[in-house]
Scaffold this motif. Sequence first.
Motif, PDB file in Angstrom:
ATOM      1  N   LEU A  67       7.608  -5.867  12.504  1.00  0.00           N
ATOM      2  CA  LEU A  67       6.721  -7.002  12.723  1.00  0.00           C
ATOM      3  C   LEU A  67       6.271  -7.664  11.421  1.00  0.00           C
ATOM      4  CD1 LEU A  67       4.623  -5.554  15.682  1.00  0.00           C
ATOM      5  CD2 LEU A  67       6.399  -7.315  15.775  1.00  0.00           C
ATOM      6  N   LEU A  68       5.660  -6.894  10.515  1.00  0.00           N
ATOM      7  CA  LEU A  68       5.135  -7.496   9.289  1.00  0.00           C
ATOM      8  C   LEU A  68       6.265  -8.024   8.407  1.00  0.00           C
ATOM      9  CD1 LEU A  68       2.825  -8.184   7.394  1.00  0.00           C
ATOM     10  CD2 LEU A  68       2.849  -5.814   6.575  1.00  0.00           C
ATOM     11  N   ARG A  69       7.252  -7.201   8.152  1.00  0.00           N
ATOM     12  CA  ARG A  69       8.354  -7.630   7.285  1.00  0.00           C
ATOM     13  C   ARG A  69       9.374  -8.469   8.044  1.00  0.00           C
ATOM     14  NH1 ARG A  69       7.382  -6.032   2.421  1.00  0.00           N
ATOM     15  NH2 ARG A  69       6.798  -3.905   1.828  1.00  0.00           N
ATOM     16  N   GLY A  70       9.672  -8.078   9.274  1.00  0.00           N
ATOM     17  CA  GLY A  70      10.693  -8.773  10.048  1.00  0.00           C
ATOM     18  C   GLY A  70      10.197 -10.084  10.640  1.00  0.00           C
ATOM     19  N   GLU A  71       9.295  -9.984  11.604  1.00  0.00           N
ATOM     20  CA  GLU A  71       8.847 -11.191  12.311  1.00  0.00           C
ATOM     21  C   GLU A  71       8.013 -12.119  11.427  1.00  0.00           C
ATOM     22  OE1 GLU A  71       5.959 -12.215  16.079  1.00  0.00           O
ATOM     23  OE2 GLU A  71       7.470 -10.646  16.354  1.00  0.00           O
ATOM     24  N   LEU A  72       7.083 -11.566  10.651  1.00  0.00           N
ATOM     25  CA  LEU A  72       6.215 -12.402   9.823  1.00  0.00           C
ATOM     26  C   LEU A  72       6.827 -12.699   8.457  1.00  0.00           C
ATOM     27  CD1 LEU A  72       4.252 -11.587  12.096  1.00  0.00           C
ATOM     28  CD2 LEU A  72       2.435 -11.515  10.400  1.00  0.00           C
ATOM     29  N   LYS A  73       7.990 -12.097   8.180  1.00  0.00           N
ATOM     30  CA  LYS A  73       8.767 -12.392   6.960  1.00  0.00           C
ATOM     31  C   LYS A  73       7.973 -12.136   5.676  1.00  0.00           C
ATOM     32  CE  LYS A  73      11.905 -15.712   9.118  1.00  0.00           C
ATOM     33  NZ  LYS A  73      11.648 -15.201  10.475  1.00  0.00           N
ATOM     34  N   PHE A  74       7.219 -11.042   5.662  1.00  0.00           N
ATOM     35  CA  PHE A  74       6.468 -10.685   4.457  1.00  0.00           C
ATOM     36  C   PHE A  74       7.335  -9.823   3.560  1.00  0.00           C
ATOM     37  CE2 PHE A  74       3.470  -7.791   2.199  1.00  0.00           C
ATOM     38  CZ  PHE A  74       2.894  -8.758   1.391  1.00  0.00           C
ATOM     39  N   ASP A  75       7.514 -10.261   2.306  1.00  0.00           N
ATOM     40  CA  ASP A  75       8.347  -9.503   1.373  1.00  0.00           C
ATOM     41  C   ASP A  75       7.541  -9.035   0.158  1.00  0.00           C
ATOM     42  OD1 ASP A  75      10.780  -8.329   0.625  1.00  0.00           O
ATOM     43  OD2 ASP A  75      11.202  -9.975  -0.766  1.00  0.00           O
ATOM     44  N   GLY A  76       6.216  -9.084   0.274  1.00  0.00           N
ATOM     45  CA  GLY A  76       5.383  -8.625  -0.837  1.00  0.00           C
ATOM     46  C   GLY A  76       5.104  -7.129  -0.741  1.00  0.00           C
ATOM     47  N   VAL A  77       4.012  -6.727  -1.363  1.00  0.00           N
ATOM     48  CA  VAL A  77       3.644  -5.310  -1.419  1.00  0.00           C
ATOM     49  C   VAL A  77       2.775  -4.942  -0.220  1.00  0.00           C
ATOM     50  CG1 VAL A  77       2.297  -3.606  -2.712  1.00  0.00           C
ATOM     51  CG2 VAL A  77       3.847  -5.149  -3.920  1.00  0.00           C
ATOM     52  N   VAL A  78       3.129  -3.858   0.437  1.00  0.00           N
ATOM     53  CA  VAL A  78       2.340  -3.327   1.549  1.00  0.00           C
ATOM     54  C   VAL A  78       1.582  -2.093   1.059  1.00  0.00           C
ATOM     55  CG1 VAL A  78       2.422  -2.213   3.822  1.00  0.00           C
ATOM     56  CG2 VAL A  78       3.907  -4.171   3.333  1.00  0.00           C
ATOM     57  N   ILE A  79       0.273  -2.084   1.285  1.00  0.00           N
ATOM     58  CA  ILE A  79      -0.551  -0.932   0.918  1.00  0.00           C
ATOM     59  C   ILE A  79      -1.224  -0.396   2.169  1.00  0.00           C
ATOM     60  CG2 ILE A  79      -2.538  -2.400   0.315  1.00  0.00           C
ATOM     61  CD1 ILE A  79      -3.268  -0.290  -1.823  1.00  0.00           C
ATOM     62  N   THR A  80      -1.356   0.911   2.262  1.00  0.00           N
ATOM     63  CA  THR A  80      -2.091   1.509   3.372  1.00  0.00           C
ATOM     64  C   THR A  80      -3.588   1.409   3.108  1.00  0.00           C
ATOM     65  OG1 THR A  80      -2.270   3.734   2.410  1.00  0.00           O
ATOM     66  CG2 THR A  80      -0.265   3.226   3.661  1.00  0.00           C
ATOM     67  N   ASP A  81      -4.371   1.472   4.157  1.00  0.00           N
ATOM     68  CA  ASP A  81      -5.800   1.705   3.983  1.00  0.00           C
ATOM     69  C   ASP A  81      -5.946   3.129   3.446  1.00  0.00           C
ATOM     70  OD1 ASP A  81      -8.525   1.263   4.032  1.00  0.00           O
ATOM     71  OD2 ASP A  81      -8.566   0.574   6.111  1.00  0.00           O
ATOM     72  N   ASP A  82      -7.143   3.498   3.055  1.00  0.00           N
ATOM     73  CA  ASP A  82      -7.365   4.795   2.413  1.00  0.00           C
ATOM     74  C   ASP A  82      -6.892   5.943   3.313  1.00  0.00           C
ATOM     75  OD1 ASP A  82      -8.251   6.973   0.999  1.00  0.00           O
ATOM     76  OD2 ASP A  82     -10.372   6.419   1.030  1.00  0.00           O
ATOM     77  N   MET A  83      -5.966   6.734   2.804  1.00  0.00           N
ATOM     78  CA  MET A  83      -5.394   7.828   3.587  1.00  0.00           C
ATOM     79  C   MET A  83      -6.350   9.007   3.754  1.00  0.00           C
ATOM     80  SD  MET A  83      -2.387   6.708   4.486  1.00  0.00           S
ATOM     81  CE  MET A  83      -1.325   8.080   4.950  1.00  0.00           C
ATOM     82  N   THR A  84      -7.484   8.991   3.070  1.00  0.00           N
ATOM     83  CA  THR A  84      -8.460  10.074   3.251  1.00  0.00           C
ATOM     84  C   THR A  84      -9.436   9.759   4.384  1.00  0.00           C
ATOM     85  OG1 THR A  84     -10.047   9.205   1.615  1.00  0.00           O
ATOM     86  CG2 THR A  84      -8.332  10.710   0.814  1.00  0.00           C
ATOM     87  N   MET A  85      -9.252   8.629   5.059  1.00  0.00           N
ATOM     88  CA  MET A  85     -10.119   8.265   6.175  1.00  0.00           C
ATOM     89  C   MET A  85      -9.870   9.177   7.376  1.00  0.00           C
ATOM     90  SD  MET A  85      -9.846   4.133   5.618  1.00  0.00           S
ATOM     91  CE  MET A  85     -10.478   3.641   7.216  1.00  0.00           C
ATOM     92  N   GLY A  86     -10.899   9.295   8.211  1.00  0.00           N
ATOM     93  CA  GLY A  86     -10.833  10.228   9.339  1.00  0.00           C
ATOM     94  C   GLY A  86      -9.712   9.931  10.308  1.00  0.00           C
ATOM     95  N   ALA A  87      -9.318   8.660  10.450  1.00  0.00           N
ATOM     96  CA  ALA A  87      -8.271   8.302  11.403  1.00  0.00           C
ATOM     97  C   ALA A  87      -6.958   9.018  11.097  1.00  0.00           C
ATOM     98  CB  ALA A  87      -8.051   6.786  11.384  1.00  0.00           C
ATOM     99  N   VAL A  88      -6.654   9.189   9.821  1.00  0.00           N
ATOM    100  CA  VAL A  88      -5.395   9.848   9.437  1.00  0.00           C
ATOM    101  C   VAL A  88      -5.440  11.330   9.795  1.00  0.00           C
ATOM    102  CG1 VAL A  88      -3.883  10.451   7.503  1.00  0.00           C
ATOM    103  CG2 VAL A  88      -4.941   8.182   7.614  1.00  0.00           C
ATOM    104  N   GLY A  89      -6.554  11.978   9.465  1.00  0.00           N
ATOM    105  CA  GLY A  89      -6.696  13.404   9.755  1.00  0.00           C
ATOM    106  C   GLY A  89      -6.605  13.731  11.231  1.00  0.00           C
ATOM    107  N   LYS A  90      -6.887  12.740  12.098  1.00  0.00           N
ATOM    108  CA  LYS A  90      -6.780  12.962  13.539  1.00  0.00           C
ATOM    109  C   LYS A  90      -5.324  13.054  13.982  1.00  0.00           C
ATOM    110  CE  LYS A  90     -11.247  12.463  14.469  1.00  0.00           C
ATOM    111  NZ  LYS A  90     -12.075  13.549  15.013  1.00  0.00           N
ATOM    112  N   VAL A  91      -4.422  12.573  13.121  1.00  0.00           N
ATOM    113  CA  VAL A  91      -3.011  12.510  13.498  1.00  0.00           C
ATOM    114  C   VAL A  91      -2.191  13.619  12.852  1.00  0.00           C
ATOM    115  CG1 VAL A  91      -0.951  11.043  13.486  1.00  0.00           C
ATOM    116  CG2 VAL A  91      -3.211  10.009  13.783  1.00  0.00           C
TER     117      VAL A  91
END
Length: 406
Positions: A293-317
């Motif tokens: 979606l981001l790279r394909g459909e929206l044609k974004f070719d810049g830098v992709v960064i994640t939100d902070d990986m120490t956030m609780g949402a990540v630990g739930k997964v």
Amino acid sequence: MRLHRIYCVSAAACMLIVLVLGGCMTKHPSPSAPVTEPEVDPIATLVQSMSLPEKIGQMVVVGLDGTEVEPPIRSLIADSHVGGIILYGNNIVSATQTNKLVNDLKHLNQTAGAKLPLLISTDQEGGRVSRLPKEFPTFPSSKAVGRTKDADYAYQVGSSLGEAMSAVGLNTDFAPVLDVNTNPDNPVIGDRAFGSTAELVSSMGVQEMLGIQSQGVIPVVKHFPGHGDTSVDSHFGLPVVDHDLNRLRSVEFVPFRAAIEKGAPVVMVAHILMNKLDPNLPASMSRKVIQDLLRGELKFDGVVITDDMTMGAVGKVMPIGPASVHAVLAGADLILVGHVLTEQQAVLRALTTAVQNGDIPQSVIDKSVYRIVKLKQSYRLSDQPTPLGNLKKLNEHIKAALNHSS
């Protein structure tokens, strides 16, 4: 005698042969086309010159404890080659202290022989998410900016944000927020959004982005694919969004599409589970969300960064190491690890091991590092010290710019 008779009988034919042969013998060979040397791509050359630890380091942005350079961050820069730093409120006391900290980090990176300068970032949105030192004027929230419906004013706010960031040496701002605040009970976005319609968020958010960019500061638009209609704060839990693609295309994607069309250099992806897109992995780890979606459909070719990986949402997964590997395989270029040294080390270790084991192809790493190098070079980032600007003069200018009269 026989030869002479043949010549006399076939004089015309022989003459033709002589002319043809003579022409062949005296004709100069056509010059060969000049050999064109393949064009050298200096970015690709630089990427090829980097070791695996240097490449992995460039893909990680870390936070630090305290208000000055201490052994943990010293090791992360000098030994692990991290490519970026994020400063939070606890790292920032005053303009002088912040400027010294930034310059010390730059000096450390330079003396460590780094091939690339540091991204030195913070979350400076305005309103309740403000990290700049207390000497600067208070910046309005995005909601207050959006309420004016004045795109020129949004640009002035962005330009002032960029000026203030540059004055202390920061070169990357995790702003503006492009979430459409369609859920009044949203616990994390609220007044951080410019408004509740895609059109208003697009017009105001894109102009603020361009304003930040005008000061040579890298703007980071967030939180793709849209955090505006969530009822859980991803700092503590995993938000779930049930919208299908038709709804996302008509609302949540609209501001991001507009920003990408205007040259957004970096997009931050959120830790939210998009049930209708990928029911198994949060957006930050989903190939469907980032690559398709981001790279394909929206044609974004810049830098992709994640939100902070120490956030609780990540630990739930899953644990942070495997989560970071998933994020890179999904298309993320930068992994943000804002807190806890052991977590930062776990991410660096997991990514390195995944490449060595063949779980992450080397080509994936090289593409990400290529984008990062291109970003840093296009904004002319440097590890040269930044002198502290004239705050009195700058503040007068900022206050005038922020004084919107309706």
